[in-house]
Design a protein around this motif. Structure first.
Motif, PDB file in Angstrom:
ATOM      1  N   GLU A   1       1.713 -14.334  11.947  1.00  0.00           N
ATOM      2  CA  GLU A   1       1.668 -14.101  10.677  1.00  0.00           C
ATOM      3  C   GLU A   1       2.276 -15.555  10.062  1.00  0.00           C
TER       4      GLU A   1
ATOM      5  N   ALA B   1      -6.743 -10.255  20.117  1.00  0.00           N
ATOM      6  CA  ALA B   1      -6.912  -9.338  18.926  1.00  0.00           C
ATOM      7  C   ALA B   1      -6.890 -10.007  17.615  1.00  0.00           C
ATOM      8  N   GLY B   2      -7.563  -9.702  16.578  1.00  0.00           N
ATOM      9  CA  GLY B   2      -7.188 -10.056  15.212  1.00  0.00           C
ATOM     10  C   GLY B   2      -8.182 -11.377  14.994  1.00  0.00           C
ATOM     11  N   VAL B   3      -9.214 -11.588  15.691  1.00  0.00           N
ATOM     12  CA  VAL B   3     -10.207 -12.694  15.568  1.00  0.00           C
ATOM     13  C   VAL B   3     -11.312 -12.505  15.296  1.00  0.00           C
TER      14      VAL B   3
ATOM     15  N   THR C   1      -1.957 -11.632  19.051  1.00  0.00           N
ATOM     16  CA  THR C   1      -2.375 -11.508  17.773  1.00  0.00           C
ATOM     17  C   THR C   1      -1.979 -12.609  17.088  1.00  0.00           C
ATOM     18  N   PRO C   2      -2.428 -12.890  16.241  1.00  0.00           N
ATOM     19  CA  PRO C   2      -2.551 -14.116  15.275  1.00  0.00           C
ATOM     20  C   PRO C   2      -1.015 -13.991  14.539  1.00  0.00           C
TER      21      PRO C   2
ATOM     22  N   PHE D   1      -0.624 -17.532  18.376  1.00  0.00           N
ATOM     23  CA  PHE D   1      -0.465 -16.255  18.731  1.00  0.00           C
ATOM     24  C   PHE D   1       0.617 -15.861  19.244  1.00  0.00           C
TER      25      PHE D   1
ATOM     26  N   ARG E   1      -1.206  -7.736  24.151  1.00  0.00           N
ATOM     27  CA  ARG E   1      -2.214  -8.447  23.646  1.00  0.00           C
ATOM     28  C   ARG E   1      -1.606  -9.588  22.613  1.00  0.00           C
TER      29      ARG E   1
END
Length: 322
Positions: free
Chosen positions: A85, A35-37, A82-83, A74, A80
């Protein structure tokens, strides 16, 4: 016949037949969700690795209709990925990682306009190094036209370098190897001069190293891929493995470790890439099993449990050559 038993070059078809005749015991295929892409695909991932006290996966992030990629890091949250931070985003394909001298080494493939053909892309391996992901700095730009350059710190502190030249020396792509005393000796010239490993690929097929594992006896376990075209021009990529002695330059036979039909059904970037499994990384377990992380069809990432391909080589001693 050497102690690593390299019986010579075998085609993808022969290796596939040998694989299907063995008890592969593949189980637990899983799709990795990202997610987040922005709806882009994530594929050709690494296996999970530790960076700054956090377990991360690096992946190739790319739109389905493009070859312009970003290498992103990730973390898994609630099933899931996610990138991470604060982690860098690099303009690279096909990420890999290792540690040398206690520092993190991250690399991938940089693409750029071909200097001689405006309709084609050129490529080279680019490597970064740093104490943390947030402090990565450029370390090395490999020769133009070479993917799958891999580094490994050996038990004596020297550096092993796996290469993959193409063209006059390597055809469609063959694996080479040489050793360095330190990273300071790594040059384009030394990479290009590396001798090729014998008994691996026909001139019509190709392959490369993806991830290197140091084994207890001094050998290296090489996770890689072997690939070919069929009569229609479709590509077939197979995850493979072999053991390598960095002192004598001896390699065991290549063996396939999984095939596309053992993963879950899913999309492909193009129709000619439906049978592509690109080895990303291997997490070795304690029970003779391992988890293989791979890119599927140049469109998604999956994992599957396999027999540990390096278990039988774990304590076989390297043969040092004086």
């Amino acid at each position: 016949m050497t102690y690593l038993e390299n019986t010579g070059v075998k085609t993808c078809q022969v290796l596939l037949e040998q694989f299907k005749s063995r008890d592969a015991r593949i189980r637990d295929p899983k799709k990795l969700e990202f997610a987040g892409v922005g709806g882009r695909d994530v594929y050709n991932i690494t296996a999970p690795f530790e960076a700054g006290g956090v377990t991360v996966i690096a992946g190739r992030v790319e739109s389905r209709d493009s070859e312009q990629s970003e290498l992103m890091f990730f973390v898994e949250r609630e099933g899931r990925y996610t990138p991470l931070e604060g982690a860098p985003v690099l303009r690279l394909q096909d990420p890999f990682h290792t540690r040398i001298g206690g520092e993190l080494v991250i690399g991938g493939v940089e693409v750029f306009p071909h200097p001689e053909d405006a309709e084609k892309l050129g490529w080279r391996t680019v490597i970064y190094k740093g104490p943390r992901l947030e402090e990565l700095q450029p370390l090395f730009h490999g020769p133009d036209g070479m993917k799958d350059l891999r580094l490994v710190e050996l038990a004596d502190g020297s550096i092993g370098v796996f290469t993959r030249p193409q063209g006059a020396k390597g055809g469609r792509g063959k694996i080479g190897f040489f050793r360095l005393s330190s990273l300071d000796e790594l040059t384009v010239e030394s990479v290009e001069a590396a001798p090729l490993l014998p008994g691996q690929f026909t001139d019509e097929e190709w392959g490369g190293a993806n991830e290197i594992h140091r084994l207890s006896g001094g050998l290296l376990g090489v996770l890689g891929h072997i690939a070919c075209y069929d009569e229609r021009g479709d590509r077939h990529y197979y995850p493979m493995a072999f053991a390598f002695d960095p002192h004598s330059g001896t390699a065991s036979d290549i063996e396939l470790i999984a095939i596309r039909e053992q993963f879950l059904p899913g999309p492909a970037k193009r129709a000619d890439l439906r049978d592509v499994v690109f080895s990303g990384g291997l997490v070795r377990l304690q029970d003779g099993r391992a988890v293989l992380y791979a890119g599927i069809g140049d469109a998604e990432a999956q994992s599957v449990q396999i027999n540990d391909p390096f278990a039988r080589f774990e304590f076989l001693p390297a043969r040092k050559v004086e």
